[in-house]
Design a protein around this motif. Structure first.
Motif, PDB file in Angstrom:
ATOM      1  N   MET A   1      -5.487   4.916  -6.629  1.00  0.00           N
ATOM      2  CA  MET A   1      -4.831   4.378  -5.437  1.00  0.00           C
ATOM      3  C   MET A   1      -4.309   2.960  -5.614  1.00  0.00           C
ATOM      4  N   TRP A   2      -4.584   2.345  -6.760  1.00  0.00           N
ATOM      5  CA  TRP A   2      -4.149   0.973  -6.988  1.00  0.00           C
ATOM      6  C   TRP A   2      -3.040   0.945  -8.028  1.00  0.00           C
ATOM      7  N   MET A   3      -1.892   0.383  -7.657  1.00  0.00           N
ATOM      8  CA  MET A   3      -0.761   0.246  -8.569  1.00  0.00           C
ATOM      9  C   MET A   3      -0.799  -1.184  -9.134  1.00  0.00           C
ATOM     10  N   PHE A   4      -1.455  -1.377 -10.278  1.00  0.00           N
ATOM     11  CA  PHE A   4      -1.652  -2.711 -10.820  1.00  0.00           C
ATOM     12  C   PHE A   4      -0.406  -3.233 -11.511  1.00  0.00           C
ATOM     13  N   ARG A   5      -0.114  -4.519 -11.259  1.00  0.00           N
ATOM     14  CA  ARG A   5       0.936  -5.238 -11.979  1.00  0.00           C
ATOM     15  C   ARG A   5       0.315  -6.492 -12.574  1.00  0.00           C
ATOM     16  N   ASN A   6       0.498  -6.682 -13.857  1.00  0.00           N
ATOM     17  CA  ASN A   6      -0.041  -7.877 -14.499  1.00  0.00           C
ATOM     18  C   ASN A   6       0.915  -9.050 -14.322  1.00  0.00           C
ATOM     19  N   GLN A   7       0.351 -10.186 -13.934  1.00  0.00           N
ATOM     20  CA  GLN A   7       1.125 -11.417 -13.722  1.00  0.00           C
ATOM     21  C   GLN A   7       0.529 -12.514 -14.603  1.00  0.00           C
ATOM     22  N   PRO A   8       0.807 -12.494 -15.912  1.00  0.00           N
ATOM     23  CA  PRO A   8       0.129 -13.422 -16.830  1.00  0.00           C
ATOM     24  C   PRO A   8       0.455 -14.885 -16.592  1.00  0.00           C
ATOM     25  N   GLU A   9       1.522 -15.175 -15.876  1.00  0.00           N
ATOM     26  CA  GLU A   9       1.896 -16.571 -15.626  1.00  0.00           C
ATOM     27  C   GLU A   9       1.325 -17.089 -14.308  1.00  0.00           C
TER      28      GLU A   9
ATOM     29  N   MET B   1      -0.565  -7.763   0.594  1.00  0.00           N
ATOM     30  CA  MET B   1      -1.009  -8.337  -0.673  1.00  0.00           C
ATOM     31  C   MET B   1      -2.508  -8.164  -0.851  1.00  0.00           C
ATOM     32  N   PHE B   2      -2.896  -8.086  -2.119  1.00  0.00           N
ATOM     33  CA  PHE B   2      -4.304  -8.179  -2.471  1.00  0.00           C
ATOM     34  C   PHE B   2      -4.677  -9.652  -2.544  1.00  0.00           C
ATOM     35  N   ILE B   3      -5.839 -10.008  -1.995  1.00  0.00           N
ATOM     36  CA  ILE B   3      -6.302 -11.393  -1.974  1.00  0.00           C
ATOM     37  C   ILE B   3      -7.800 -11.417  -2.279  1.00  0.00           C
ATOM     38  N   ILE B   4      -8.244 -12.437  -2.987  1.00  0.00           N
ATOM     39  CA  ILE B   4      -9.668 -12.726  -3.088  1.00  0.00           C
ATOM     40  C   ILE B   4      -9.979 -13.790  -2.046  1.00  0.00           C
ATOM     41  N   ASP B   5     -10.849 -13.451  -1.114  1.00  0.00           N
ATOM     42  CA  ASP B   5     -11.192 -14.352  -0.017  1.00  0.00           C
ATOM     43  C   ASP B   5     -12.349 -15.263  -0.395  1.00  0.00           C
ATOM     44  N   GLU B   6     -12.200 -16.537  -0.063  1.00  0.00           N
ATOM     45  CA  GLU B   6     -13.290 -17.492  -0.129  1.00  0.00           C
ATOM     46  C   GLU B   6     -13.580 -17.980   1.288  1.00  0.00           C
ATOM     47  N   PHE B   7     -14.763 -18.573   1.505  1.00  0.00           N
ATOM     48  CA  PHE B   7     -15.213 -18.856   2.860  1.00  0.00           C
ATOM     49  C   PHE B   7     -15.797 -20.258   2.979  1.00  0.00           C
ATOM     50  N   SER B   8     -15.574 -20.839   4.161  1.00  0.00           N
ATOM     51  CA  SER B   8     -16.176 -22.116   4.523  1.00  0.00           C
ATOM     52  C   SER B   8     -16.677 -22.006   5.954  1.00  0.00           C
ATOM     53  N   TYR B   9     -17.917 -22.461   6.191  1.00  0.00           N
ATOM     54  CA  TYR B   9     -18.519 -22.330   7.518  1.00  0.00           C
ATOM     55  C   TYR B   9     -18.932 -23.706   8.043  1.00  0.00           C
ATOM     56  N   LEU B  10     -18.355 -24.102   9.185  1.00  0.00           N
ATOM     57  CA  LEU B  10     -18.684 -25.353   9.848  1.00  0.00           C
ATOM     58  C   LEU B  10     -19.072 -25.060  11.293  1.00  0.00           C
ATOM     59  N   ASP B  11     -19.861 -25.961  11.885  1.00  0.00           N
ATOM     60  CA  ASP B  11     -20.152 -25.790  13.303  1.00  0.00           C
ATOM     61  C   ASP B  11     -18.995 -26.336  14.128  1.00  0.00           C
ATOM     62  N   GLU B  12     -19.117 -26.323  15.453  1.00  0.00           N
ATOM     63  CA  GLU B  12     -18.008 -26.719  16.320  1.00  0.00           C
ATOM     64  C   GLU B  12     -17.653 -28.194  16.177  1.00  0.00           C
ATOM     65  N   GLU B  13     -18.552 -28.997  15.598  1.00  0.00           N
ATOM     66  CA  GLU B  13     -18.283 -30.413  15.387  1.00  0.00           C
ATOM     67  C   GLU B  13     -17.817 -30.712  13.963  1.00  0.00           C
ATOM     68  N   GLY B  14     -17.639 -29.659  13.162  1.00  0.00           N
ATOM     69  CA  GLY B  14     -17.125 -29.837  11.812  1.00  0.00           C
ATOM     70  C   GLY B  14     -18.172 -30.111  10.752  1.00  0.00           C
TER      71      GLY B  14
ATOM     72  N   GLY C   1      -1.766   4.392  -1.552  1.00  0.00           N
ATOM     73  CA  GLY C   1      -1.419   3.489  -2.643  1.00  0.00           C
ATOM     74  C   GLY C   1      -1.194   2.076  -2.163  1.00  0.00           C
ATOM     75  N   MET C   2      -1.452   1.139  -3.068  1.00  0.00           N
ATOM     76  CA  MET C   2      -1.209  -0.273  -2.801  1.00  0.00           C
ATOM     77  C   MET C   2      -0.883  -0.967  -4.115  1.00  0.00           C
ATOM     78  N   VAL C   3       0.109  -1.830  -4.087  1.00  0.00           N
ATOM     79  CA  VAL C   3       0.444  -2.639  -5.252  1.00  0.00           C
ATOM     80  C   VAL C   3      -0.510  -3.826  -5.313  1.00  0.00           C
ATOM     81  N   VAL C   4      -1.136  -4.034  -6.462  1.00  0.00           N
ATOM     82  CA  VAL C   4      -2.091  -5.125  -6.654  1.00  0.00           C
ATOM     83  C   VAL C   4      -1.640  -5.969  -7.840  1.00  0.00           C
ATOM     84  N   ASP C   5      -1.413  -7.257  -7.599  1.00  0.00           N
ATOM     85  CA  ASP C   5      -1.008  -8.173  -8.660  1.00  0.00           C
ATOM     86  C   ASP C   5      -2.235  -8.817  -9.287  1.00  0.00           C
ATOM     87  N   ARG C   6      -2.366  -8.632 -10.613  1.00  0.00           N
ATOM     88  CA  ARG C   6      -3.491  -9.195 -11.360  1.00  0.00           C
ATOM     89  C   ARG C   6      -3.032 -10.446 -12.101  1.00  0.00           C
TER      90      ARG C   6
END
Length: 323
Positions: free
Chosen positions: A70-78, A1-14, A46-51
């Motif tokens: 190289m990107w096989m886009f599929r629209n997912q309006p819902e 799957m295509f994913i948009i990654d988000e990030f959170s950074y904590l130390d070893e104590e949280g 090629g890769m299928v990418v859901d938008r």
């Protein structure tokens, strides 16, 4: 799957570390596709990418820099575009989806340029492998080379039997070192001796048609260990040595990119998995040099540059080392 990654950074104590990172293009398939793109033209991959309905315009632009074809886009309006949170607590990383997943399967390739693909790379559970290979068999004459990354949370002893059942359908099995040691109930500190023993256990179970597949254990700074029944085992060093640690910015996606490069290498070497591992090693070397995906540009003569360097020069260094 295509994913948009988000990030959170904590130390070893949280506690928050103060480190910040903007959302990045992600997903194991995306990194694998770009890892292959380093060696192949855009119409060979090629890769299928859901938008989803919230699809960011900058993502479209960034993906198309690697080749719109190289990107096989599929629209997912819902639906929303798939997003996930990568949480770091010290050296520990966890991964959680923030949106519902839209799975991709071989049936989705019908009537696209991906129909009848020669190579398939996937990251999933053994159960999912069984389902996908059943779909492959629905297509008369389709017999792709399969490159399988077991999903990390299924690399547990309880899944070993399920994995064993699908291994005859897998041409290249590639967990990382920690995953394979966990799967086989071995002590976790990876050493070359343990990794070699783990690979042999998997080969003994039987990987690939007639047991003639390969196991590649991706082992970080130790490199990659490649084992087949017919040709034995061989270590390939990581491209960047521990003394060059300043070159390493972020290892996210390195394993996926490695296996995309490996797939491309198999096409370039007549299926020689040992030589193809050199291609994968170079692809991974580009992925870890920055946050997110490596960049593609053009030299004056029109040749492709990745992070402003020629990947064939890195490949030549490895070929000379392992000639």
């Amino acid at each position: 799957m295509f994913i948009i990654d988000e990030f959170s950074y904590l130390d070893e104590e949280g506690n928050p570390t103060g480190q910040m990172s903007s959302p990045q293009i992600g997903g194991g398939g995306t990194y694998a596709a770009v890892g292959a793109r380093i060696w192949l033209e855009e119409d060979q991959i090629g890769m299928v990418v859901d938008r989803g309905h919230d699809w960011p315009s900058y993502v479209q632009k960034d993906l198309e820099t690697y080749g719109a074809g190289m990107w096989m886009f599929r629209n997912q309006p819902e639906s929303k575009t798939a997003r996930a949170l990568n949480s770091y607590m010290g050296e520990h990383r966890s991964f959680d989806y923030l949106t519902p997943r839209i799975r991709i399967s071989p049936r989705d390739f019908k009537d696209t340029p991906l129909e009848g693909a020669r190579y398939l790379h996937f990251v999933c559970s053994p159960k999912r492998v069984k389902e996908m290979m059943a779909e492959v068999r629905e297509v008369p004459g389709w017999d792709p080379i399969t490159i399988y990354e077991p999903i990390p949370d299924r690399c547990i002893p309880e899944e070993l039997d399920a994995l064993s059942q699908v291994l005859p359908d897998i041409h290249v099995l590639s967990p990382n070192a920690v995953e394979v040691l966990t799967l086989l109930s071995m002590a976790l500190l990876p050493t070359k001796e343990k990794i070699e023993a783990a690979a042999q256990r998997l080969i003994d179970i039987g990987v690939g048609p007639n047991g003639q597949g390969a196991v590649i254990i991706r082992s970080g700074e130790l490199g990659a260990y490649v084992l087949t029944r017919s040709r034995g085992g061989r270590w390939i060093d990581a491209f960047w040595s521990p003394e060059e640690a300043d070159k390493i910015v972020d290892v996210t996606g390195a394993g996926n990119s490695f296996l995309g490069g490996l797939a491309a290498g198999l096409t370039q070497t007549g299926g020689d998995v040992y030589k193809a591992t050199l291609y994968g090693t170079v692809s991974a070397s580009y992925t870890i040099e920055q946050l997110g995906l490596p960049t593609l540009s053009r030299a004056v003569d029109g040749s492709a540059l990745w992070n402003d360097t020629d990947p064939h020069s890195r490949l030549q260094q490895l070929e000379e080392k392992y000639s």
